[in-house]
Enzyme design. Structure first.
Site, short mmCIF file in Angstrom:
data_model
loop_
_atom_site.label_atom_id
_atom_site.label_comp_id
_atom_site.label_asym_id
_atom_site.label_seq_id
_atom_site.Cartn_x
_atom_site.Cartn_y
_atom_site.Cartn_z
N HIS A 17 0.86 -1.19 0.00
CA HIS A 17 0.00 0.00 0.00
C HIS A 17 0.89 1.23 0.00
O HIS A 17 1.45 1.60 1.03
CB HIS A 17 -0.91 0.03 1.23
CG HIS A 17 -1.91 1.14 1.21
ND1 HIS A 17 -3.26 0.91 1.33
CD2 HIS A 17 -1.78 2.47 1.07
CE1 HIS A 17 -3.91 2.07 1.27
NE2 HIS A 17 -3.02 3.04 1.12
N HIS A 19 1.64 5.36 -1.73
CA HIS A 19 1.35 6.54 -2.56
C HIS A 19 2.68 7.15 -3.00
O HIS A 19 3.55 7.42 -2.17
CB HIS A 19 0.58 7.58 -1.75
CG HIS A 19 -0.73 7.10 -1.22
ND1 HIS A 19 -1.93 7.29 -1.89
CD2 HIS A 19 -1.04 6.42 -0.08
CE1 HIS A 19 -2.91 6.77 -1.18
NE2 HIS A 19 -2.40 6.24 -0.08
N LYS A 102 -9.21 -0.73 -6.30
CA LYS A 102 -9.28 -0.03 -5.02
C LYS A 102 -10.61 0.69 -4.86
O LYS A 102 -11.01 1.47 -5.72
CB LYS A 102 -8.13 0.97 -4.90
CG LYS A 102 -8.14 1.84 -3.63
CD LYS A 102 -7.94 0.98 -2.37
CE LYS A 102 -7.98 1.84 -1.11
NZ LYS A 102 -6.70 2.50 -0.83
N HIS A 139 -10.47 0.93 1.41
CA HIS A 139 -10.32 1.94 2.45
C HIS A 139 -11.57 1.81 3.32
O HIS A 139 -12.65 2.25 2.92
CB HIS A 139 -10.20 3.33 1.85
CG HIS A 139 -10.00 4.41 2.88
ND1 HIS A 139 -8.85 5.16 2.98
CD2 HIS A 139 -10.81 4.86 3.88
CE1 HIS A 139 -8.96 6.02 3.97
NE2 HIS A 139 -10.14 5.85 4.54
N HIS A 177 -4.74 -0.69 5.72
CA HIS A 177 -4.34 0.17 6.85
C HIS A 177 -5.32 0.11 8.01
O HIS A 177 -5.89 1.10 8.43
CB HIS A 177 -4.10 1.61 6.39
CG HIS A 177 -5.15 2.21 5.51
ND1 HIS A 177 -6.51 2.15 5.76
CD2 HIS A 177 -5.03 2.92 4.35
CE1 HIS A 177 -7.18 2.78 4.82
NE2 HIS A 177 -6.29 3.25 3.95
N ASP A 251 1.18 2.66 3.55
CA ASP A 251 0.32 3.82 3.31
C ASP A 251 1.12 5.11 3.40
O ASP A 251 0.60 6.15 3.82
CB ASP A 251 -0.88 3.86 4.27
CG ASP A 251 -1.95 4.87 3.84
OD1 ASP A 251 -1.96 5.23 2.64
OD2 ASP A 251 -2.74 5.30 4.69
#
Length: 348
Positions: A17, A19, A102, A139, A177, A251
């Site tokens: 996970h 970004h 996602k 999420h 997460h 994350d």
């Protein structure tokens, strides 16, 4: 008690996970992950989002072009689900090596305004994903204004996730997460197609770290940090348990310093600068260093039916101070635990 360990060699980990943004921001930070991780699941919440196969391919090429020379890092692409995502979109994504899809509830976090407003609208698409074996990444928060921000994950489990798992018993789901004891308990009680990622910041910090003595914007993330007990304690127990349902997902979510230190600071904690060292710190404190490799390097790959990496990395017992900031595009970024001392360091 574990014996005193001064060096650890691990199969190169993966980040399930991550970004990395785009443009100059991407170029500033992607090399940090590439130095530690063999692969990473790349989050698709750009603006505009990565919602079709063509966009996913273009984004992957941008990441590859931003990597350091001779890097073997492999970005794994993900499709951003909207209310209008169809089975055809899923098939095209799979045909173009997209590995998962996602689901962001609309408004849940950064660049999620195009997310899903009602998961039942996606039931035909989820059925097709189940048929193909494509994992659904969640999420896991509701976004209704009547639900307290600290309760969003637990309410999501009760109102949405339990029903989805019931309605799609063969669908692979990663509850991303996770932050609560309720999430840990749900994953443990579910069948083996349900797994979860756990971040280093939810293992190392709780809401006191964010709020006591003044608001710390660089500790603000979504899902938000929770209480030490029972939530952080439950995460620590799950991550270091040796249970294959739980694996590494940082994350790591970079934002420029000015975007964090503002009247409406962005949600996201940047951990890519020393992700594996942060996890090593956690596992050492829990007397579980011998379980770190499974959590970091094996369990996630196994869940995604991918081979383990063949390279290794080595961590050395060495005190070092995390910098106050790093360059980030034309600005700076403040990393998690800035100016604090860690006692593990990856050898070059």
């Amino acid at each position: 008690m574990q014996k005193h360990i001064t060096q650890i060699t691990l199969i190169k980990p993966d980040d399930w996970h991550l970004h990395v943004r785009s443009g100059a921001a991407l170029k500033s930070i992607v090399g940090m992950t590439a130095a530690q991780m063999g692969r990473a699941i790349i989050m698709p919440n750009l603006n505009p989002p990565v919602s079709n196969a063509t966009q996913a391919h273009a984004y992957r090429q941008e990441i590859l072009s931003a990597l350091p020379k001779d890097s073997e890092f492999n970005p794994l692409m993900v499709l951003y689900l909207t209310d209008n995502t169809t089975p055809k979109d899923i098939q095209e994504a799979l045909d173009n090596n997209v590995v998962a899809a996602k689901l962001y509830p609309a408004g849940a976090t950064t660049n999620s305004d195009n997310g899903v407003t009602n998961i039942t609208k996606l039931y035909p698409t989820l059925a097709y994903m189940q048929k193909l074996g494509m994992p659904l990444l969640l999420h896991g928060e509701v976004t209704r204004s009547d639900v307290d921000i600290f309760d969003r994950e637990a309410v999501f489990i009760d109102e949405i996730l339990s029903q989805v798992v019931h309605d799609f018993p063969e669908l692979k789901i990663v509850f991303e997460h996770i932050t609560t004891k309720e999430a840990v308990d749900f994953v443990l009680a579910s069948h083996d197609k349900i797994a979860a990622t756990i971040t280093p910041h939810h293992l190392l910090a709780n809401r006191n770290d964010m709020l006591v003595g003044g608001i710390k914007p660089h500790y603000f993330c979504l899902p938000i940090l929770k209480r030490k007990n029972p939530h952080q304690s439950a995460l620590l127990a799950a991550a270091t348990s040796g249970n294959a349902k739980f694996f590494l997902g940082t994350d790591s979510a970079p934002h420029a310093t000015t975007d964090k230190e503002s009247a409406c600071g962005c949600a996201g904690i940047f951990t890519a600068h020393c992700a594996i060292e942060l996890y090593a710190t956690v596992f050492e404190r829990q007397n579980a260093l011998h379980k770190l490799e499974n959590f970091a390097s094996k369990f996630g790959a196994d869940f995604y039916n991918l081979p383990h990496n063949t390279q290794t990395i080595t961590l050395h017992k060495q005190d070092w101070v995390i910098p106050a900031n790093y360059p980030f595009a034309n600005s700076t970024i403040v990393p998690f635990m800035a100016t604090k001392t860690l006692s593990w360091k990856q050898l070059d």
